[in-house]
Design a protein around this motif. Structure first.
Motif, mmCIF file in Angstrom:
data_model
loop_
_atom_site.group_PDB
_atom_site.id
_atom_site.type_symbol
_atom_site.label_atom_id
_atom_site.label_comp_id
_atom_site.label_asym_id
_atom_site.label_seq_id
_atom_site.Cartn_x
_atom_site.Cartn_y
_atom_site.Cartn_z
ATOM 1 N N ILE A 55 0.776 -1.193 0.109
ATOM 2 C CA ILE A 55 0.058 -0.182 -0.029
ATOM 3 C C ILE A 55 0.867 1.193 0.039
ATOM 4 O O ILE A 55 1.729 1.577 0.911
ATOM 5 C CB ILE A 55 -0.788 -0.125 1.196
ATOM 6 N N PRO A 56 0.628 2.144 -1.086
ATOM 7 C CA PRO A 56 1.714 3.430 -0.850
ATOM 8 C C PRO A 56 1.150 4.276 -0.076
ATOM 9 O O PRO A 56 0.010 4.252 0.274
ATOM 10 C CB PRO A 56 1.248 3.872 -2.431
ATOM 11 N N GLU A 57 2.332 4.819 0.710
ATOM 12 C CA GLU A 57 1.960 5.791 1.917
ATOM 13 C C GLU A 57 1.062 6.661 1.565
ATOM 14 O O GLU A 57 0.125 7.185 2.252
ATOM 15 C CB GLU A 57 3.327 6.408 2.083
ATOM 16 N N HIS A 58 0.622 7.400 0.256
ATOM 17 C CA HIS A 58 -0.157 8.192 -0.058
ATOM 18 C C HIS A 58 -1.570 7.939 0.228
ATOM 19 O O HIS A 58 -2.391 8.702 0.349
ATOM 20 C CB HIS A 58 -0.025 9.156 -1.331
ATOM 21 N N VAL A 59 -1.699 6.381 -0.185
ATOM 22 C CA VAL A 59 -2.892 5.999 -0.121
ATOM 23 C C VAL A 59 -3.504 5.677 1.134
ATOM 24 O O VAL A 59 -5.027 6.221 1.460
ATOM 25 C CB VAL A 59 -2.992 4.685 -0.752
ATOM 26 N N LEU A 60 -2.753 5.650 2.128
ATOM 27 C CA LEU A 60 -3.114 5.484 3.405
ATOM 28 C C LEU A 60 -3.519 6.823 3.986
ATOM 29 O O LEU A 60 -4.488 7.017 4.768
ATOM 30 C CB LEU A 60 -2.007 4.925 4.276
ATOM 31 N N ASP A 62 -4.365 9.260 2.082
ATOM 32 C CA ASP A 62 -5.525 9.793 1.320
ATOM 33 C C ASP A 62 -6.901 9.312 2.229
ATOM 34 O O ASP A 62 -8.072 10.007 2.191
ATOM 35 C CB ASP A 62 -5.650 9.417 -0.029
ATOM 36 N N LEU A 63 -6.818 8.129 2.727
ATOM 37 C CA LEU A 63 -7.827 7.511 3.382
ATOM 38 C C LEU A 63 -7.944 7.794 4.920
ATOM 39 O O LEU A 63 -8.786 7.363 5.595
ATOM 40 C CB LEU A 63 -7.516 6.043 3.369
ATOM 41 N N GLY A 64 -6.827 8.600 5.456
ATOM 42 C CA GLY A 64 -7.080 9.251 6.840
ATOM 43 C C GLY A 64 -6.350 8.301 7.679
ATOM 44 O O GLY A 64 -6.699 8.380 8.876
ATOM 45 N N ILE A 65 -5.656 7.385 7.160
ATOM 46 C CA ILE A 65 -4.988 6.319 8.036
ATOM 47 C C ILE A 65 -3.474 6.784 8.257
ATOM 48 O O ILE A 65 -2.847 6.865 7.390
ATOM 49 C CB ILE A 65 -5.200 4.652 7.444
ATOM 50 N N GLN A 66 -3.105 6.808 9.599
ATOM 51 C CA GLN A 66 -1.617 7.067 9.681
ATOM 52 C C GLN A 66 -1.215 6.000 10.673
ATOM 53 O O GLN A 66 -1.470 6.075 11.903
ATOM 54 C CB GLN A 66 -1.694 8.600 10.504
#
Length: 129
Positions: A55-60, A62-66
């Motif tokens: 999972i690319p970091e930007h996808v996480l 963008d989904l609000g997952i840190q």
């Protein structure tokens, strides 16, 4: 960590109880720590998981997952049938990339051995049984 709780609440429960003692005496284990020898397919898939992110970091983001750095690990059992391998890797990817756990995947020869490894604290979870 409180900010991590929203990351993947459905996966938190199995990981929260992973490795909890049931108070029973240890069960004999044929393949203790680290699991049994992997089949060629298990070894190939495990190597693929260990050597890349899914999972690319930007996808996480963008989904609000840190993801959090949990400074702990979870050890999952992986059987040889395809649906079990898929389920294990989905759980492993979410645990590692969305929740911040260090994930180890153990190859399992059979259900009795995998359950015994969990009961003895060598492994934490079987995601499909």
């Amino acid at each position: 960590h409180p900010s991590c709780m929203h990351a993947a609440p459905l996966l938190l429960l199995p990981l929260a109880v992973a490795g909890q003692s049931n108070g029973l005496p240890p069960t004999p284990v044929e393949c203790p720590e680290g699991g049994c020898a992997c089949t060629a397919n298990q070894a190939k898939q495990r190597h693929s998981f260990e050597s890349s992110r899914c999972i690319p970091e930007h996808v996480l983001l963008d989904l609000g997952i840190q993801p959090c750095n949990r400074m702990s690990s979870v050890s999952l059992e992986m059987f040889t049938w395809p649906s079990h391998m898929i389920t294990t890797f989905i759980g492993a990817i979410l645990a590692r990339e969305a929740m911040g756990y260090d994930v180890q995947i153990n190859c399992a020869a059979n259900g009795v051995n995998a359950a015994a490894r969990i009961a003895n604290g060598y492994s934490d979870a079987i995601l499909e049984y």
